[in-house]
Design a protein around this motif. Sequence first.
Motif, PDB file in Angstrom:
ATOM      1  N   PHE A 102      21.550  44.452  47.450  1.00 60.24           N
ATOM      2  CA  PHE A 102      23.258  44.856  47.674  1.00 60.24           C
ATOM      3  C   PHE A 102      24.400  43.756  46.952  1.00 60.24           C
ATOM      4  O   PHE A 102      24.019  42.838  47.201  1.00 60.24           O
ATOM      5  N   VAL A 103      25.190  44.766  45.803  1.00 60.06           N
ATOM      6  CA  VAL A 103      25.858  44.247  45.079  1.00 60.06           C
ATOM      7  C   VAL A 103      27.619  43.418  45.941  1.00 60.06           C
ATOM      8  O   VAL A 103      27.866  44.676  45.949  1.00 60.06           O
ATOM      9  N   PHE A 104      28.022  42.830  45.904  1.00 61.43           N
ATOM     10  CA  PHE A 104      29.029  42.132  45.929  1.00 61.43           C
ATOM     11  C   PHE A 104      29.992  41.782  44.781  1.00 61.43           C
ATOM     12  O   PHE A 104      29.451  41.567  44.189  1.00 61.43           O
ATOM     13  N   PHE A 105      31.186  42.600  44.461  1.00 60.32           N
ATOM     14  CA  PHE A 105      32.068  41.697  43.806  1.00 60.32           C
ATOM     15  C   PHE A 105      33.157  41.221  44.806  1.00 60.32           C
ATOM     16  O   PHE A 105      33.459  42.098  45.469  1.00 60.32           O
ATOM     17  N   VAL A 187      23.544  40.306  45.377  1.00 63.78           N
ATOM     18  CA  VAL A 187      23.895  39.320  44.184  1.00 63.78           C
ATOM     19  C   VAL A 187      25.290  39.538  45.174  1.00 63.78           C
ATOM     20  O   VAL A 187      26.490  40.242  45.415  1.00 63.78           O
ATOM     21  N   LEU A 188      26.086  37.782  45.047  1.00 57.52           N
ATOM     22  CA  LEU A 188      26.767  37.500  45.084  1.00 57.52           C
ATOM     23  C   LEU A 188      28.008  37.373  43.887  1.00 57.52           C
ATOM     24  O   LEU A 188      27.811  35.999  42.920  1.00 57.52           O
ATOM     25  N   VAL A 189      28.671  38.541  43.002  1.00 56.30           N
ATOM     26  CA  VAL A 189      29.079  38.357  41.357  1.00 56.30           C
ATOM     27  C   VAL A 189      30.503  37.028  42.076  1.00 56.30           C
ATOM     28  O   VAL A 189      31.331  38.107  42.537  1.00 56.30           O
ATOM     29  N   ASN A 209      32.662  46.844  36.612  1.00 60.72           N
ATOM     30  CA  ASN A 209      32.585  48.003  37.534  1.00 60.72           C
ATOM     31  C   ASN A 209      31.427  48.740  36.694  1.00 60.72           C
ATOM     32  O   ASN A 209      30.438  49.568  36.895  1.00 60.72           O
ATOM     33  N   ARG A 210      31.637  49.498  35.822  1.00 65.17           N
ATOM     34  CA  ARG A 210      31.520  50.271  34.240  1.00 65.17           C
ATOM     35  C   ARG A 210      30.097  49.624  34.333  1.00 65.17           C
ATOM     36  O   ARG A 210      28.477  50.307  34.359  1.00 65.17           O
ATOM     37  N   VAL A 223      33.558  46.204  46.903  1.00 66.65           N
ATOM     38  CA  VAL A 223      34.270  45.098  46.573  1.00 66.65           C
ATOM     39  C   VAL A 223      35.521  45.134  47.324  1.00 66.65           C
ATOM     40  O   VAL A 223      36.416  45.262  47.912  1.00 66.65           O
ATOM     41  N   VAL A 224      35.371  43.842  47.283  1.00 67.29           N
ATOM     42  CA  VAL A 224      35.689  42.347  48.502  1.00 67.29           C
ATOM     43  C   VAL A 224      36.911  41.627  48.163  1.00 67.29           C
ATOM     44  O   VAL A 224      36.313  40.716  46.784  1.00 67.29           O
ATOM     45  N   ILE A 225      37.791  41.436  48.212  1.00 69.63           N
ATOM     46  CA  ILE A 225      39.140  41.056  48.466  1.00 69.63           C
ATOM     47  C   ILE A 225      39.408  39.451  49.276  1.00 69.63           C
ATOM     48  O   ILE A 225      39.725  40.105  49.873  1.00 69.63           O
ATOM     49  N   VAL A 226      39.392  38.478  48.418  1.00 71.31           N
ATOM     50  CA  VAL A 226      40.267  37.232  49.576  1.00 71.31           C
ATOM     51  C   VAL A 226      41.544  37.486  49.156  1.00 71.31           C
ATOM     52  O   VAL A 226      41.971  37.181  48.079  1.00 71.31           O
ATOM     53  N   LEU A 227      42.077  36.814  50.375  1.00 73.57           N
ATOM     54  CA  LEU A 227      43.239  36.787  50.191  1.00 73.57           C
ATOM     55  C   LEU A 227      43.679  35.424  51.289  1.00 73.57           C
ATOM     56  O   LEU A 227      43.212  35.426  52.047  1.00 73.57           O
TER      57      LEU A 227
END
Lengths: 318, 444
Positions: A102-105, A187-189, A209-210, A223-227
Motif C-alpha cells: 500500500f503506497v503513500f505519497f 511504502v511511505l514515500v 505519480n506516472r 496522496v497525503v498532504i502535510v499541513l
Amino acid sequence: MKFFKKLQNRLKKTQETFVNRVDTLFKGKKTVDDELFDEMEAILIQSDLGVTPALDIVEDMRKQARERKVREPGQLLELFKEEILHLLEGSEKTYAFSSSPFVFFVIGVNGVGKTTTIGKLGWQYVQEGKRVMIVAGDTFRAAAVEQLQIWAERAGCTFFSKPMNTDPSAVIYEALQKADKEGFDCVLVDTAGRLHTRGNLLDELKKMNRVAKKVIPDAPHEVVIVLDASTGQNALAQVKTFHEHLPLTGMVITKLDGTSKGGIAVSLYHDYNIPISHIGIGEEVEDLREFSAKDFVEALFLPDENKTAEKQQADSST
Amino acid sequence: MFERLTERFDDIFQKIKGQGIINEKNVDEAIREIRIALLEADVNYKIVKELLAKVKEKALGRKVVKSVSPGQAFVKIIHDEMVNIMGEGFSGLELEKNKPATIMLVGLQGSGKTTHAGKLAVYLKKKYHRPLLVAGDIYRPAAIEQLKTLGKSIDVPVYAGDTDMSPPEICREALKYAEQNSLDTVIIDTAGRLQIDEPLMEELNEIKKEVTLNEILFVADAMTGQEAVNIASTFHNKVGMDVVCLTKLDGDARGGAALSIKYVTGKPIKFAGTGEKLSDLEEFHPERMVSRILGMGDVVSLVEKAQESVDHKKAKELERKIKKQQFTLEDFLEQLHQVKKMGSLDKIFDMIPGSQRLKGNINMQDSAKELKKTEAIILSMTPLERKKPKILNGSRRKRIARGSGTRVQDVNKLIKNFNQMKKMMKMFKNPKKMARMKQMFPFK
C-alpha cells in the motif's frame, strides 16, 4: 492518551492553573449579547478558520440562537461547537490498506514536517505488525536523506534511498519494484518540500505519480498532504494547486502542540473534501494521533493558557 | 508576494474612485472590504481592528480636501498608516558592537532557519565578511549534517562541536574557533522550538549568557496565520529579538504576518527569503512592500533588478547594432539571457503596477516555456545561421526543429517574429515613422 488530554497536560506543564474553559472564555459574561457574538467571531478568525467562513458561521448562529432562545453563554458555546462539528462531518479518515504494498505519497510545502510525519506513521504501522518501507524521495534538500534515515531507524522501517540529486521518479521506480518483490505491506514515500507556485516541481510530482503506476498500477493508493497548523489562509491556495496536480486523499495536520489551532483545516475540508487522518503533537516518534473531529473542535475553543495567565497577572497587579 | 491583497485593494479603490466624496457610508463600505482583505491576508485580527479605526478617523477628517480625488486620498491614508507600522528603509545588520560579530537565528520548527543561515553566510561573504556557521541544533535528526552540506557548497566553515556538548557550550567554543581562524562573523543556527516550550526557550537565554550577541534574528514563515502575533511576541519577551527575516516569500502567501510581527515586536524585517537557492535572499524593503499591498507595484525593485542584470557595455553595443541594422539572432539570444537574469517572468511581472489585473489572463508558466523554446531553437542553429537567418532553407529548418525538440512551425514562427522585429527596429531610426508607430499602440 487522547490528543485533547495530552494537549491539556502539556499546557498544564507550562501553566499550573487550568481554569474551566467556558468560564475563561466568557469571563464575567452572563448573557448572550452582540458583544459575545463579536467575541466568537474573533475566536474563529484568530484560529485561522478564515474570515468569510467565520462571518457566515456567526451569522448563522445568531439566527439559531434567536430561534432556539439561547440565553446562556455556555449554551451558545455548545451551539458553535455543534455547528463546526457538523462542518467536519465525515472528515475522520483511516487508511484502508486495501492492497499490498500500500503506497503513500507524502507531499507539502517546505518545513511543514513531512519527514517527521513519515517517521511517526512508519512507527505506528510497524507497531501494527506491518512491514514498512520508507523511501527518500527528497533528493534535493541538503541532508534530507540522512534525516529520513534516522527516522526510519527509530521507527524500525526498511529504508530505501539513492544518492543526492537522483531523479525522485527513478528512486520511486526502484523502491516500488523492491517493495513489490519482497512483499512489503506499506511504502511511505517522502517528497521534497515544494511551494505550490513552482510549476516545474509540480510537474515532477505528476511524473512520480506516472512512474509509480508503471510498477504498481493503482499506486499511489494515498496522496497525503502535510499541513502546518500555524499556516494561515495560504493553505487554501496550497491545497487547491496540489489537488489540481495530484488529487489528495488525506491530510495530516502537524505542530498542533503549539498555540496554533489549525482552524484552516475546517475550510479545507469544507472546500475540497479532503479528510484528515492524523495530527502531529510533538517531536517524539509516538507523537502522532488519529484525528478526532470532536477533540479538534474542543481545542479550537480552548483559551490560550499563556494569554489567560498573563491577563490574570495583569488583573491581580492592578 | 502580496498579489491577492493587492487585487482586493484594486477593486475597492476602483469603487471609491467612482463615487464623489468620502462620506460615512462609503468609508464604511470600503473599510469593511479592506478588513476582509487584510484578514484574508493573515494580518492579525486585533491589528486590523486598530489599524482600521485609525484609518477611518483620518479618512473622515480628510473629506474637505478637494485637490485630490477621494480614492487617492483614501489610498494615501491607508498607505501612510501601513508604512507607519512597517517602518521605512533598509539598514544593514549591526556587526560592529563586538567582534567577531555574532548573530543567532531563532524561530519555530520549519520556518527555515538552517537554510537562512546558509543564505546569510552567502550574503555576508558578498560583503567581504568571513563568516562561520555554527550548528546549534543538536536535536533534529541530521540538522548538523544539513548545515555542513550547506557550508561545503558555499565554501563557508561550519563549527559543530562534539556530540556531548550542549548548545551554549558549542556556541562558546565556536567563538573561540572563529577568533583562532580570524573569521569575523558568526552565524548560530538553533533548533526550531515552540514558543511555549519553556526548557528550550531557556536554552536560548543560556546561549545569550555564554556569548555576546550582536543580533538575534527571528526567522518567520511568510505563510504564518493569525498566531504570528503570539509566536513573535513570546519570542520577543522571553528571549528578545533585534531583526526579523521573512522566509518563503516566493510563494503566493499574502504575507500579512509581516505586518503583524512588526506591529507587536517593533523589530524591523530586514531579509526576505525568495527561493530555494542559497543566493535567493533579498534585502527587505518595507515601504515598497506596502506599496505592493496597495497595488502601486514595485517599480523601484524592477528598475534595480534591471540595472543589476543589464550589462551596460553590451547594451551600448546592442544600440549600435540596432542603428546599423546588424541585429542578429545571436543578439536576440543575448537579449533573452538578459531578461532571464532578472529572475522568473512571474517575479518581474509582479513588480509592474497594475499587473495584478492582467495576471489572470496570462499564463506565466506558458510564457516561460515559450521563452525556453525560443532559446532552444536559436541554440540549435549554427553560428552562420544565427548571423544570416536568410540561409535557413527547408532542410536546415527541419534539422533545427529536430535538434531543439520543437516543430518546424515553431522555427518558422520564430523567424517570422524576428523579421518583424527587425522591421520595427528600422522605424526606430526614422523619427517620423516612430511617431506614427507610437500612435499604433494603445498605451504610452
